[in-house]
Write a protein that holds these residues in place. Sequence first.
Motif, PDB file in Angstrom:
ATOM      1  N   LEU A  37      -6.052  45.251  51.826  1.00 42.82           N
ATOM      2  CA  LEU A  37      -5.208  44.628  52.847  1.00 42.82           C
ATOM      3  C   LEU A  37      -5.337  45.357  54.182  1.00 42.82           C
ATOM      4  CD1 LEU A  37      -2.972  42.525  53.504  1.00 42.82           C
ATOM      5  CD2 LEU A  37      -1.310  44.226  52.722  1.00 42.82           C
ATOM      6  N   ALA A  38      -5.452  46.676  54.117  1.00 43.59           N
ATOM      7  CA  ALA A  38      -5.533  47.482  55.333  1.00 43.59           C
ATOM      8  C   ALA A  38      -6.863  47.316  56.063  1.00 43.59           C
ATOM      9  CB  ALA A  38      -5.309  48.954  55.007  1.00 43.59           C
ATOM     10  N   ILE A  39      -7.947  47.093  55.325  1.00 41.47           N
ATOM     11  CA  ILE A  39      -9.270  47.076  55.973  1.00 41.47           C
ATOM     12  C   ILE A  39      -9.860  45.676  56.149  1.00 41.47           C
ATOM     13  CG2 ILE A  39      -9.811  49.405  55.161  1.00 41.47           C
ATOM     14  CD1 ILE A  39     -11.739  48.017  53.118  1.00 41.47           C
ATOM     15  N   ALA A  40      -9.354  44.708  55.399  1.00 45.02           N
ATOM     16  CA  ALA A  40      -9.968  43.374  55.419  1.00 45.02           C
ATOM     17  C   ALA A  40      -9.589  42.596  56.670  1.00 45.02           C
ATOM     18  CB  ALA A  40      -9.545  42.584  54.183  1.00 45.02           C
ATOM     19  N   ASP A  41     -10.512  41.778  57.099  1.00 43.83           N
ATOM     20  CA  ASP A  41     -10.263  40.844  58.186  1.00 43.83           C
ATOM     21  C   ASP A  41      -9.246  39.807  57.687  1.00 43.83           C
ATOM     22  OD1 ASP A  41     -10.881  39.264  60.633  1.00 43.83           O
ATOM     23  OD2 ASP A  41     -11.728  37.872  59.144  1.00 43.83           O
ATOM     24  N   PRO A  42      -8.189  39.527  58.444  1.00 42.77           N
ATOM     25  CA  PRO A  42      -7.167  38.583  57.981  1.00 42.77           C
ATOM     26  C   PRO A  42      -7.722  37.201  57.618  1.00 42.77           C
ATOM     27  CG  PRO A  42      -6.371  39.759  59.897  1.00 42.77           C
ATOM     28  CD  PRO A  42      -7.813  40.143  59.718  1.00 42.77           C
ATOM     29  N   PHE A  43      -8.673  36.708  58.380  1.00 40.24           N
ATOM     30  CA  PHE A  43      -9.255  35.397  58.085  1.00 40.24           C
ATOM     31  C   PHE A  43      -9.986  35.426  56.744  1.00 40.24           C
ATOM     32  CE2 PHE A  43     -12.708  32.280  58.293  1.00 40.24           C
ATOM     33  CZ  PHE A  43     -11.963  31.121  58.473  1.00 40.24           C
ATOM     34  N   THR A  44     -10.750  36.475  56.517  1.00 42.92           N
ATOM     35  CA  THR A  44     -11.481  36.621  55.253  1.00 42.92           C
ATOM     36  C   THR A  44     -10.514  36.737  54.082  1.00 42.92           C
ATOM     37  OG1 THR A  44     -13.269  37.729  56.438  1.00 42.92           O
ATOM     38  CG2 THR A  44     -13.208  38.013  54.045  1.00 42.92           C
ATOM     39  N   LEU A  45      -9.454  37.485  54.265  1.00 39.92           N
ATOM     40  CA  LEU A  45      -8.453  37.628  53.203  1.00 39.92           C
ATOM     41  C   LEU A  45      -7.770  36.292  52.927  1.00 39.92           C
ATOM     42  CD1 LEU A  45      -7.512  39.905  51.401  1.00 39.92           C
ATOM     43  CD2 LEU A  45      -5.699  40.393  53.021  1.00 39.92           C
ATOM     44  N   ARG A  46      -7.520  35.532  53.972  1.00 40.96           N
ATOM     45  CA  ARG A  46      -6.925  34.198  53.799  1.00 40.96           C
ATOM     46  C   ARG A  46      -7.865  33.284  53.012  1.00 40.96           C
ATOM     47  NH1 ARG A  46      -4.220  34.328  58.447  1.00 40.96           N
ATOM     48  NH2 ARG A  46      -6.084  33.891  59.656  1.00 40.96           N
ATOM     49  N   LEU A  47      -9.156  33.323  53.324  1.00 42.66           N
ATOM     50  CA  LEU A  47     -10.134  32.528  52.584  1.00 42.66           C
ATOM     51  C   LEU A  47     -10.192  32.961  51.114  1.00 42.66           C
ATOM     52  CD1 LEU A  47     -13.190  32.124  55.003  1.00 42.66           C
ATOM     53  CD2 LEU A  47     -11.544  30.389  54.282  1.00 42.66           C
ATOM     54  N   ALA A  48     -10.140  34.259  50.881  1.00 42.01           N
ATOM     55  CA  ALA A  48     -10.131  34.769  49.506  1.00 42.01           C
ATOM     56  C   ALA A  48      -8.893  34.279  48.767  1.00 42.01           C
ATOM     57  CB  ALA A  48     -10.194  36.292  49.512  1.00 42.01           C
ATOM     58  N   LEU A  49      -7.774  34.263  49.454  1.00 44.45           N
ATOM     59  CA  LEU A  49      -6.528  33.772  48.865  1.00 44.45           C
ATOM     60  C   LEU A  49      -6.671  32.312  48.464  1.00 44.45           C
ATOM     61  CD1 LEU A  49      -3.386  34.005  48.386  1.00 44.45           C
ATOM     62  CD2 LEU A  49      -3.161  33.240  50.736  1.00 44.45           C
ATOM     63  N   TYR A  50      -7.184  31.480  49.355  1.00 43.48           N
ATOM     64  CA  TYR A  50      -7.368  30.060  49.048  1.00 43.48           C
ATOM     65  C   TYR A  50      -8.328  29.872  47.881  1.00 43.48           C
ATOM     66  CZ  TYR A  50      -5.324  29.430  53.714  1.00 43.48           C
ATOM     67  OH  TYR A  50      -4.513  29.468  54.824  1.00 43.48           O
ATOM     68  N   PHE A  52      -8.991  32.026  45.494  1.00 39.36           N
ATOM     69  CA  PHE A  52      -8.356  32.523  44.276  1.00 39.36           C
ATOM     70  C   PHE A  52      -7.392  31.491  43.704  1.00 39.36           C
ATOM     71  CE2 PHE A  52      -4.574  34.796  42.586  1.00 39.36           C
ATOM     72  CZ  PHE A  52      -5.142  35.214  41.398  1.00 39.36           C
ATOM     73  N   VAL A  53      -6.547  30.937  44.540  1.00 37.31           N
ATOM     74  CA  VAL A  53      -5.579  29.931  44.071  1.00 37.31           C
ATOM     75  C   VAL A  53      -6.310  28.702  43.539  1.00 37.31           C
ATOM     76  CG1 VAL A  53      -3.716  28.376  44.789  1.00 37.31           C
ATOM     77  CG2 VAL A  53      -3.698  30.767  45.530  1.00 37.31           C
ATOM     78  N   THR A  54      -7.358  28.288  44.221  1.00 33.85           N
ATOM     79  CA  THR A  54      -8.146  27.137  43.755  1.00 33.85           C
ATOM     80  C   THR A  54      -8.783  27.433  42.400  1.00 33.85           C
ATOM     81  OG1 THR A  54      -8.588  26.463  46.027  1.00 33.85           O
ATOM     82  CG2 THR A  54     -10.058  25.593  44.324  1.00 33.85           C
ATOM     83  N   THR A  59      -9.081  26.540  36.618  1.00 34.64           N
ATOM     84  CA  THR A  59      -9.094  27.153  35.286  1.00 34.64           C
ATOM     85  C   THR A  59      -7.984  26.586  34.424  1.00 34.64           C
ATOM     86  OG1 THR A  59     -10.046  29.204  36.153  1.00 34.64           O
ATOM     87  CG2 THR A  59      -8.920  29.339  34.034  1.00 34.64           C
ATOM     88  N   LEU A  60      -6.792  26.521  34.954  1.00 36.91           N
ATOM     89  CA  LEU A  60      -5.661  26.008  34.170  1.00 36.91           C
ATOM     90  C   LEU A  60      -5.811  24.514  33.881  1.00 36.91           C
ATOM     91  CD1 LEU A  60      -2.699  27.942  35.793  1.00 36.91           C
ATOM     92  CD2 LEU A  60      -3.615  28.231  33.483  1.00 36.91           C
ATOM     93  N   PHE A  61      -6.474  23.788  34.777  1.00 38.97           N
ATOM     94  CA  PHE A  61      -6.657  22.353  34.577  1.00 38.97           C
ATOM     95  C   PHE A  61      -7.718  22.060  33.513  1.00 38.97           C
ATOM     96  CE2 PHE A  61      -8.432  18.173  35.700  1.00 38.97           C
ATOM     97  CZ  PHE A  61      -7.264  17.411  35.643  1.00 38.97           C
ATOM     98  N   PHE A  62      -8.822  22.804  33.555  1.00 35.30           N
ATOM     99  CA  PHE A  62      -9.947  22.480  32.689  1.00 35.30           C
ATOM    100  C   PHE A  62     -10.028  23.292  31.398  1.00 35.30           C
ATOM    101  CE2 PHE A  62     -11.654  20.871  36.775  1.00 35.30           C
ATOM    102  CZ  PHE A  62     -11.867  19.564  36.376  1.00 35.30           C
ATOM    103  N   ALA A  63      -9.505  24.477  31.375  1.00 34.70           N
ATOM    104  CA  ALA A  63      -9.622  25.330  30.179  1.00 34.70           C
ATOM    105  C   ALA A  63      -8.544  24.972  29.160  1.00 34.70           C
ATOM    106  CB  ALA A  63      -9.518  26.794  30.568  1.00 34.70           C
ATOM    107  N   SER A  64      -8.898  25.099  27.918  1.00 35.18           N
ATOM    108  CA  SER A  64      -7.950  24.805  26.838  1.00 35.18           C
ATOM    109  C   SER A  64      -7.371  26.096  26.294  1.00 35.18           C
ATOM    110  CB  SER A  64      -8.655  24.073  25.697  1.00 35.18           C
ATOM    111  OG  SER A  64      -9.187  22.863  26.148  1.00 35.18           O
ATOM    112  N   PRO A  65      -6.055  26.173  26.208  1.00 32.40           N
ATOM    113  CA  PRO A  65      -5.453  27.361  25.591  1.00 32.40           C
ATOM    114  C   PRO A  65      -5.867  27.455  24.127  1.00 32.40           C
ATOM    115  CG  PRO A  65      -3.799  26.071  26.753  1.00 32.40           C
ATOM    116  CD  PRO A  65      -5.045  25.251  26.716  1.00 32.40           C
ATOM    117  N   ALA A  66      -6.151  28.647  23.690  1.00 26.83           N
ATOM    118  CA  ALA A  66      -6.508  28.871  22.291  1.00 26.83           C
ATOM    119  C   ALA A  66      -5.861  30.168  21.831  1.00 26.83           C
ATOM    120  CB  ALA A  66      -8.022  28.959  22.149  1.00 26.83           C
ATOM    121  N   PRO A  67      -5.222  30.120  20.672  1.00 27.85           N
ATOM    122  CA  PRO A  67      -4.614  31.358  20.175  1.00 27.85           C
ATOM    123  C   PRO A  67      -5.692  32.432  19.984  1.00 27.85           C
ATOM    124  CG  PRO A  67      -3.921  29.475  18.871  1.00 27.85           C
ATOM    125  CD  PRO A  67      -5.019  29.003  19.773  1.00 27.85           C
ATOM    126  N   ARG A  68      -5.582  33.491  20.719  1.00 27.65           N
ATOM    127  CA  ARG A  68      -6.504  34.611  20.565  1.00 27.65           C
ATOM    128  C   ARG A  68      -5.773  35.883  20.915  1.00 27.65           C
ATOM    129  NH1 ARG A  68      -8.764  32.030  25.582  1.00 27.65           N
ATOM    130  NH2 ARG A  68      -9.934  30.641  24.280  1.00 27.65           N
TER     131      ARG A  68
END
Length: 142
Positions: A37-50, A52-54, A59-68
Motif C-alpha cells: 500500500l505504501a509503495i504501489a501506485d494508487p491506480f495500479t492498486l485500484r486495478l488490482a482490486l478490481y 481481485f474482486v472479479t 471463482t465462486l460462480f463457476f467452481a463447485s464446492p466439494a467437501p475437502r
Amino acid sequence: RVGAEMCIRARHDIDWKLAGLLLAGSLIGNPAGVFLLAIADPFTLRLALYGFVTAVCLTLFFASPAPRKLGSPSWLGVGLVAGAINGAMALSGLVIVTVMTLTATRPARIRATLVAYFFLSDIYSGGLLATCGFIGRETLVL
C-alpha cells in the motif's frame, strides 16, 4: 465491544483452530500488504482490486464446492494471502470466504469463524495502518 460480543454469541460455531491458523498467517501477510500500500501506485492498486474482486466472483460462480480437508499449512497460506490483501486493500474476508465455500464449510461455521478472525485481525491491521500513517487516531479508536 461489538466484536467481542459477537464472538461470545458465536463461540460454539467458531472453528478456533482454523481461526488461529488464519490469524497466524495474517500476522505475516499484513505487514507485506501495508508495505505494498505504501509503495504501489494508487491506480495500479485500484486495478488490482478490481481484478481481485472479479476473480473471486468468477471463482465462486463457476467452481463447485466439494467437501475437502485442507491441512494446517494450507490454512496458514490462506491466512498469509488474506493478511497481505487485508493490509493493501482491506478485503481479507473475500479470500477466506472463497476458500471456505469451496471446501464446503457450513455457512454458520464460515460466519462464526470470520467473526473471530476479523475481531482479532482488525485490531492488528489497524495498529499497523496507524503506525504507518494511513489512518489517524480517530479512525483507530472507532
